[in-house]
Design a protein around this motif. Structure first.
Motif, PDB file in Angstrom:
ATOM      1  N   ILE A 143       0.832  -1.204   0.000  1.00 29.86           N
ATOM      2  CA  ILE A 143       0.000   0.000   0.000  1.00 29.86           C
ATOM      3  C   ILE A 143       0.872   1.261   0.000  1.00 29.86           C
ATOM      4  CG2 ILE A 143      -1.646   1.338   1.401  1.00 29.86           C
ATOM      5  CD1 ILE A 143      -2.786  -1.351   2.348  1.00 29.86           C
ATOM      6  N   TYR A 148       3.445   2.361  -7.194  1.00 29.84           N
ATOM      7  CA  TYR A 148       2.223   1.624  -7.527  1.00 29.84           C
ATOM      8  C   TYR A 148       1.279   1.470  -6.334  1.00 29.84           C
ATOM      9  CZ  TYR A 148       5.235   0.375 -11.410  1.00 29.84           C
ATOM     10  OH  TYR A 148       6.085   0.424 -12.478  1.00 29.84           O
ATOM     11  N   ALA A 150      -1.384   1.883  -3.272  1.00 29.97           N
ATOM     12  CA  ALA A 150      -2.730   2.459  -3.272  1.00 29.97           C
ATOM     13  C   ALA A 150      -2.753   3.875  -2.688  1.00 29.97           C
ATOM     14  CB  ALA A 150      -3.670   1.551  -2.494  1.00 29.97           C
ATOM     15  N   VAL A 153      -1.535   6.458  -5.114  1.00 30.29           N
ATOM     16  CA  VAL A 153      -2.486   6.565  -6.227  1.00 30.29           C
ATOM     17  C   VAL A 153      -3.653   7.459  -5.814  1.00 30.29           C
ATOM     18  CG1 VAL A 153      -4.142   5.298  -7.634  1.00 30.29           C
ATOM     19  CG2 VAL A 153      -1.855   4.361  -7.252  1.00 30.29           C
TER      20      VAL A 153
ATOM     21  N   LEU B  23      -7.472  -5.471  -1.034  1.00 28.91           N
ATOM     22  CA  LEU B  23      -6.309  -5.244  -1.896  1.00 28.91           C
ATOM     23  C   LEU B  23      -5.414  -6.479  -1.919  1.00 28.91           C
ATOM     24  CD1 LEU B  23      -5.105  -2.805  -3.505  1.00 28.91           C
ATOM     25  CD2 LEU B  23      -3.494  -2.595  -1.612  1.00 28.91           C
ATOM     26  N   PRO B  40      -2.136   2.446 -12.284  1.00 28.02           N
ATOM     27  CA  PRO B  40      -2.423   1.160 -11.624  1.00 28.02           C
ATOM     28  C   PRO B  40      -3.866   0.718 -11.834  1.00 28.02           C
ATOM     29  CG  PRO B  40      -1.310   2.659 -10.131  1.00 28.02           C
ATOM     30  CD  PRO B  40      -1.691   3.468 -11.319  1.00 28.02           C
ATOM     31  N   TRP B  42      -7.089  -1.917 -10.475  1.00 28.01           N
ATOM     32  CA  TRP B  42      -7.554  -2.483  -9.194  1.00 28.01           C
ATOM     33  C   TRP B  42      -8.094  -3.897  -9.345  1.00 28.01           C
ATOM     34  CZ3 TRP B  42      -5.765   0.399  -5.495  1.00 28.01           C
ATOM     35  CH2 TRP B  42      -5.590   1.763  -5.726  1.00 28.01           C
TER      36      TRP B  42
END
Lengths: 312, 271
Positions: A143, A148, A150, A153, B23, B40, B42
């Motif tokens: 994460i 890359y 999360a 992002v 995730l 990216p 998901w």
């Protein structure tokens, strides 16, 4: 903490002096105690004493330990890294405890509204608690991935600059705090919820009749009555925070530039990377003293509170 | 209005708790190429179980898993047996030095594990147990929390039960085994789930006393697997291995949840 309190309020039902002992009672008692006493004595009590003794020696595990008196303790106090480690630890503990308590209390208050699906929410909050910190750390490393991951992002969506969560000395410690709060939040929610449910609803109803607003009731009724739980959760969280190790080992290895070297990680390094077992033991005993004080504080305050409640 | 606000807060909290798990699972079903796509993505496309296959065949994941099961089974059995017997003795039998001994055992609950680490390692090394199952199992076969929990339970047994046992001429073992222990199922479940989760998730001690894949449990094994990928991290493969490691803990928790929550209240003192 109704259940916990009940567990301690139980009177010790010592059988009266006139009663007949069961056949061979004392002998059976020792037999039944033997396994637990052996294991706990050999692998818990003995090491605690041993650790104290080792803290006065210089020892690398290969040769015999050499007695050096208080030299480990004075060396620690003269080491600038010691103060950095103490500051890191205190920063971690403070951030962790405050954020955890605020979030957990908020969620517990929301849960305490006789809403539907409480059990489901509670289960969801609890999943991180039962998951191993190593697994949690691996997921969070992904994460936190600068490119890359999360989090960056999502920051990108908000047109915010990416953060090097784990490799920026300013962000590394807060990043560990976030993971730790996420991991243990559910635990504190459950403790708070138990405390909230022990508050009689009549108080709130009476105050509402008198026209007290929600916020006023929270600060004048809920918070004071939640005092013992708040203290318990605060001290337990503090003790837990002082013992942080797994996430540091997995995510930052104490870096960057020692920014996340907290006391237990440094203890581990001293013992099993540098093989300074005496120094590690001295550090362990300093930590022990702090935690013992906190535990003692919790027990005394808790006893006082329970006593007051029984009197009133 | 207030309810809407509460639900919103609860949903947000649940989302924050669940999102990393989502995730984890989603990434484990992706191809490596997809995880380094930019921007990216998901959802796994294509959906693949290849990472799970790879995790089991190219790493000692199965061995780690087996080691974890073995160590957990052994320590849970030990903690239950030793804790029930000692807790019963402390609660129901009279012998000299009872309070002093119980105090000593309680005192060990106040000592953080890190304090004992160095001497414990030295002791285990002296026994020649480094990098063996003995080091992982034996020190954890009994614990103060178990003794405390069972003592609490057996103190609450009605006196009539004991009187009945006495009249029937039971010796202490028969009283324990035939009468007291069968009432203690909730305590057994509580301690069982606590010890299982503690054993399944513990990291620091296995990290110190193991150094071969044959002995490593899942947390140390995962850490080693992670460390072996320093140049390029194969995230989907790592996520597959991680999912395998956490699923049993979550299942056990879901199945025995109510015992766990109750034990948590009683054990809050231990921390």
């Amino acid at each position: 903490m109704a259940a916990g309190k009940a567990a301690f309020a139980v009177p010790v039902s010592t059988p009266g002096p006139k009663r007949h002992p069961l056949a061979g009672e004392a002998r059976w008692a020792w037999l039944l105690l033997l396994p637990a006493l052996l294991i706990i004595g050999l692998f818990s009590l003995l090491p605690t004493l041993g650790s104290f003794a080792i803290s006065f020696t210089s020892w690398d595990l290969l040769g015999p330990p050499r007695w050096i008196g208080l030299a480990n303790y004075t060396a620690l106090l003269a080491d600038p890294l010691f103060y950095k480690v103490v500051l890191n630890t205190l920063e971690f503990v403070a951030l962790y405890v405050i954020i955890d308590i605020v979030c957990a209390l908020g969620l517990a208050l929301a849960l305490n509204q006789q809403l539907r699906g409480i059990g489901l929410f509670r289960t969801a909050y609890f999943l991180p608690v039962v998951t191993s910190m190593v697994a949690v750390s691996i997921v969070w490393e992904w994460i936190y991935d600068p490119r890359y991951g999360a989090l960056n992002v999502i920051l990108g969506w908000c047109h915010l600059p990416a953060i090097h969560w784990l490799s920026d000395p300013h962000w590394a410690l807060p990043s560990l705090v976030i993971v730790s709060v996420w991991k243990s939040l559910g635990y504190n929610v459950v403790l708070f919820l138990a405390g909230l449910q022990a508050i009689p609803t009549e108080y709130h109803e009476a105050a509402a009749v008198d026209g007290a607003t929600g916020w006023l009731r929270f600060f004048r009724i809920t918070l004071p009555l939640l005092g013992p739980t708040l203290l318990l959760v605060g001290i337990l969280s503090t003790i837990r925070a002082f013992q942080t190790f797994d996430a540091v080992y997995m995510l930052t290895h104490g870096g960057p530039r020692r920014a996340t070297t907290v006391v237990v990680y440094w203890l581990f390094q001293n013992a099993f990377t540098y093989f300074k077992l005496g120094k590690a033991s001295a550090l362990a005993y300093l930590l022990f003293t702090v935690l013992l004080f906190l535990t003692w504080l919790q027990w005394t305050l808790r006893k006082r509170w329970i006593h007051q409640e029984q009197v009133s | 209005m207030k309810r809407v606000f509460s639900y919103a807060a609860l949903l947000l909290g649940a989302l924050a708790c669940a999102a990393p798990f989502a995730l984890l699972i989603l990434t484990s079903l992706m191809t490596y190429q997809q995880t380094i796509a930019y921007p990216p993505e998901w959802l796994p496309r294509p959906l693949t179980l290849e990472n799970y296959y790879q995790a089991f065949t190219t790493s000692p994941l199965l061995r780690y898993f087996g080691n974890s099961v073995l160590v957990a089974a052994a320590t849970v059995s030990g903690q239950l047996a030793a804790g029930a017997m000692a807790g019963f003795a402390f609660a129901r039998l009279r012998f000299g030095g009872r309070s002093v001994l119980f105090f000593l055992i309680l005192a060990t609950m106040m000592v953080p594990v890190q304090v004992n680490l160095v001497p414990l390692f030295a002791l285990v090394a002296r026994f020649g147990w480094v990098d063996s199952y003995w080091a992982l199992i034996v020190p954890d076969l009994a614990g103060a929390f178990g003794v405390f929990l069972f003592r609490q339970w057996f103190l609450n047994l009605p006196q009539e039960l004991e009187d009945a046992a006495r009249i029937d001429g039971c010796n202490p073992w028969q009283f324990f085994w035939r009468i007291a222990l069968p009432t203690a199922l909730p305590a057994i479940a509580t301690l069982g789930i606590f010890q299982f989760l503690a054993s399944w998730n513990t990291f620091m001690w296995p990290l110190i006393v193991t150094n071969s894949d044959a002995i490593r449990t899942l947390p140390v094994g995962l850490a080693a697997f992670r460390a072996s990928m320093h140049e390029t991290t194969n995230w989907p493969l790592l996520m597959a291995a991680t999912s395998v490691a956490i699923v049993p803990a979550i299942f056990v928790f879901l199945a025995l949840q109510r015992f766990f929550l109750r034990g948590l209240m009683e054990g809050a003192v231990k921390g």
